[in-house]
Design a protein around this motif. Structure first.
Motif, PDB file in Angstrom:
ATOM      1  N   GLN A  95     -19.443  21.242  85.217  1.00 63.41           N
ATOM      2  CA  GLN A  95     -19.308  21.048  83.465  1.00 63.41           C
ATOM      3  C   GLN A  95     -18.241  22.105  82.891  1.00 63.41           C
ATOM      4  N   ILE A  96     -16.915  21.948  83.648  1.00 59.65           N
ATOM      5  CA  ILE A  96     -15.900  22.415  82.874  1.00 59.65           C
ATOM      6  C   ILE A  96     -15.349  21.676  81.794  1.00 59.65           C
ATOM      7  N   TYR A  97     -15.652  20.398  81.742  1.00 61.28           N
ATOM      8  CA  TYR A  97     -15.313  19.744  80.473  1.00 61.28           C
ATOM      9  C   TYR A  97     -15.756  20.380  79.105  1.00 61.28           C
ATOM     10  N   LYS A  98     -16.905  21.260  79.191  1.00 61.56           N
ATOM     11  CA  LYS A  98     -17.186  21.932  78.017  1.00 61.56           C
ATOM     12  C   LYS A  98     -16.236  22.582  77.251  1.00 61.56           C
ATOM     13  N   ASN A  99     -15.433  23.430  77.906  1.00 65.50           N
ATOM     14  CA  ASN A  99     -14.377  24.080  77.384  1.00 65.50           C
ATOM     15  C   ASN A  99     -13.445  23.449  76.382  1.00 65.50           C
ATOM     16  N   PRO A 100     -12.492  22.642  77.212  1.00 68.93           N
ATOM     17  CA  PRO A 100     -12.017  21.908  76.387  1.00 68.93           C
ATOM     18  C   PRO A 100     -12.411  20.736  75.063  1.00 68.93           C
ATOM     19  N   LEU A 101     -13.545  20.251  75.424  1.00 68.52           N
ATOM     20  CA  LEU A 101     -14.194  19.493  74.554  1.00 68.52           C
ATOM     21  C   LEU A 101     -14.899  20.171  73.422  1.00 68.52           C
ATOM     22  N   SER A 102     -15.194  21.523  73.669  1.00 67.40           N
ATOM     23  CA  SER A 102     -15.714  22.260  72.467  1.00 67.40           C
ATOM     24  C   SER A 102     -14.765  23.148  71.543  1.00 67.40           C
ATOM     25  N   SER A 103     -13.497  22.974  72.052  1.00 62.53           N
ATOM     26  CA  SER A 103     -12.447  23.754  71.317  1.00 62.53           C
ATOM     27  C   SER A 103     -11.467  22.606  70.695  1.00 62.53           C
ATOM     28  N   GLY A 104     -11.947  21.489  70.232  1.00 62.60           N
ATOM     29  CA  GLY A 104     -10.828  20.687  69.446  1.00 62.60           C
ATOM     30  C   GLY A 104     -10.268  19.398  70.268  1.00 62.60           C
ATOM     31  N   MET A 105     -10.670  19.283  71.483  1.00 61.40           N
ATOM     32  CA  MET A 105      -9.936  17.986  71.963  1.00 61.40           C
ATOM     33  C   MET A 105     -10.903  17.015  72.093  1.00 61.40           C
ATOM     34  N   THR A 106     -10.294  15.729  71.442  1.00 60.28           N
ATOM     35  CA  THR A 106     -11.414  14.624  71.347  1.00 60.28           C
ATOM     36  C   THR A 106     -11.474  14.255  72.703  1.00 60.28           C
ATOM     37  N   ARG A 107     -12.524  13.415  72.609  1.00 62.75           N
ATOM     38  CA  ARG A 107     -13.338  12.821  73.853  1.00 62.75           C
ATOM     39  C   ARG A 107     -12.445  11.827  74.511  1.00 62.75           C
ATOM     40  N   ASP A 257     -24.340  12.578  75.135  1.00 61.01           N
ATOM     41  CA  ASP A 257     -25.054  14.005  75.035  1.00 61.01           C
ATOM     42  C   ASP A 257     -24.640  14.671  76.016  1.00 61.01           C
ATOM     43  N   LEU A 258     -23.718  15.894  75.711  1.00 62.00           N
ATOM     44  CA  LEU A 258     -23.221  16.679  76.992  1.00 62.00           C
ATOM     45  C   LEU A 258     -23.922  18.147  77.120  1.00 62.00           C
TER      46      LEU A 258
END
Lengths: 258, 308
Positions: A95-107, A257-258
């Protein structure tokens, strides 16, 4: 995307798994070169067997190594797979994706960045493979005569091989984004090419199937002489698989939903 | 001053299960907003919805003035968050993980990594890898990653879960320091209410996916002030006695209980007067409401009158 590429490269070079993968690949290639033998995983066509048999009767110079071992390039599936896990798989299993996706990187940006980086890593792996076998063969039996025709053929072969390998991993990518499961993606990567190979041998009249036999297409890319029509269908199957899988993967990821 | 975050009428369902039910929530600049709720009340769902790990079915969220699409995502760059458990690359050390995230975020300040490690107290972890970190160390690294880009708004989900008492105190001091020295707005969810009380400036109580109460710390302190709990058989008569004694700051709670907030009252004199007025006294004791009691009361009231 450039930032993500720099970060992923940094992470890859600090991963033991990366170095173990490269060492294993070097060992397998070295054994092939030292014993002048080629193997394939999961069976192949008669043409492939004939090509490999013919190559075992000649001296393996650097150039000859490249020609002969182009027919076992599908082994790269197993040496790209760990890089796929390290680049994309861990993102989901941990679940490392949470860091970039929750701080402004679009999917979309994240999805494209990850895939492009993986594609570049795959390309580097193909280049590294050919470079190593050329040098290893060269140091053992001399480099042989490098002609313009050989270089063009090598470029064509490696491009088709990269396309076919990418098609296999596009399916893995789709499975990864659908199930968020590294194990399922790994099993798919290994089983899918084998299943298609078996299907091709069973349904011999279904000629379209062979265009999806990506593993066999990788191994026979050097010696197969395709008509322009056949080449178009080969490219269409490869690019089509990649595009369809990636679009489906992104659509499932876009609002998930992540 | 414009709100940092405004959630209006946010609804989110997972299948038939409604996780958020018309949530309204506003966070002002400089707040340390404590989101209080039981497990499964919807705290994490709210936080995930803010950072777009989940998408709301209905309602609008405004973050730094941006509501939709790319503008909203762009404003997320001004936030830092640790949602659920802190995550990082297992095979990398603390420093390597921060280097990795600096590269992703395009941070070129060479001191950013050392500053972040120093700030959270992880300078001496050496070559220890993230996978070998204790939960407290992971929480600290998660915070360090979130703080790398010096966000204006920090979102933390149960950050003190699993920490030992010393680590909890360290973490609390860290957050208060960030808030006071950098003016960083913080949204923090927790069910460790005494800890939350010590750092938050505003509270929101969530139950069954709905914010049922919002109040500032001052408002809560006013409610939680010490009082005398008086239990008698005739509260109306007791109230008359109190009035005669010149005590006006009291409240009849139920059929037996009065809370008296005037602590200058002489308990012995009161009991004497009540007995003289034929009021039977069963309890007279000093009490105060803490955040936990208050939370329980509010949730219990919500259970009785869920639509109130």
């Amino acid at each position: 995307m450039l930032n993500m590429a720099r970060a992923d490269t940094y992470r890859l070079f600090r991963s033991k798994g990366f170095y173990i993968t490269q060492i294993l690949m070097i060992i397998v290639a070295t054994i092939s070169i030292l014993t002048s033998t080629i193997g394939i995983i999961g069976g192949g066509s008669d043409a492939l067997s004939n090509f490999q048999a013919a190559n075992q009767r000649v001296v393996w110079t650097g150039v000859q190594c490249v020609k002969a071992m182009s027919s076992e390039t599908s082994a790269l599936i197993y040496f790209i797979l760990p890089l796929f896990i390290m680049t994309i798989g861990f993102e989901f299993s941990r679940q490392i994706y949470k860091n970039p996706l929750s701080s402004g990187m679009t999917r979309l940006n994240y999805f494209i960045s990850k895939y492009v980086i993986f594609l570049l890593i795959s390309a580097c792996q193909v280049i590294f493979y050919y470079l190593f076998i050329f040098l290893a063969g060269g140091f053992k039996n001399g480099f042989g005569k490098i002609t313009g025709h050989f270089l063009v053929k090598l470029l064509q072969t490696s491009s088709i091989q990269l396309l076919e390998l990418s098609a296999i991993f596009a399916i893995s990518t789709l499975v990864m984004y659908l199930f968020f499961s590294t194990i399922t993606a790994v099993v798919t990567t290994i089983l899918f090419p084998l299943i298609i190979t078996v299907l091709v041998q069973i349904f011999t009249k279904q000629h379209w199937l062979k265009y999806f036999s990506f593993q066999n297409n990788v191994d026979s890319a050097y010696f197969t002489h395709c008509t322009s029509g056949q080449m178009s269908q080969l490219l269409l199957a490869g690019f089509g698989t990649i595009i369809v899988c990636l679009v489906l993967a992104f659509l499932s990821f876009r609002k998930r939903d992540l | 001053m414009a709100a940092i975050l405004q959630m209006e009428n946010i609804t989110k369902s997972f299948g038939k299960q409604r996780a958020l039910n018309h949530v309204n929530l506003t966070i002002q600049p400089g707040d340390i907003y404590g989101l209080i709720g039981r497990n499964g009340a919807g705290k994490t769902t709210i936080l995930k919805t803010i950072v777009q790990l989940l998408y709301a079915d209905q309602g609008t969220i405004t973050l730094f003035g941006a509501t939709y699409g790319k503008d909203y995502t762009k404003q997320l760059k001004r936030t830092g968050s640790v949602i659920e458990t802190p995550v990082a690359n297992d095979q990398l050390t603390a420093q390597q993980n921060l280097t990795y995230y600096c590269k992703i975020k395009g941070i070129v300040d060479k001191d950013a990594i050392d500053d972040a490690l120093k700030f959270v107290g992880l300078t001496d972890t050496g070559k220890k890898k993230f996978k070998d970190f204790s939960l407290g160390m992971k929480q600290k690294l998660g915070l360090a990653i979130a703080l790398l880009n010096k966000p204006d708004f920090l979102i933390l989900d149960e950050p003190i879960n699993g920490l030992d008492p010393i680590a909890i105190a360290d973490f609390r001091n860290l957050l208060v320091k960030i808030n006071q020295t950098q003016g960083m707005t913080i949204l923090i969810s927790s069910h460790i209410l005494e800890e939350l009380y010590q750092m938050a400036t505003r509270f929101g109580i969530i139950d069954h996916g709905t914010i049922i109460k919002e109040l500032t710390k001052d408002e809560f302190d006013a409610k939680s002030r010490e009082y005398i709990k008086l239990q008698v058989d005739q509260p109306k008569l007791a109230a008359t006695v109190l009035n005669k004694m010149g005590i006006e700051d009291f409240k009849v709670i139920d059929q037996h209980t009065l809370n008296i907030y005037d602590l200058s009252l002489d308990n012995a004199a009161l009991v004497e007067m009540l007995v003289a007025a034929s009021v039977s006294v069963t309890t007279i004791v000093r009490e105060h409401i803490n955040l936990e009691n208050y939370f329980k009361t509010i949730v219990a009231e919500n259970e009785v009158t869920p639509n109130a």
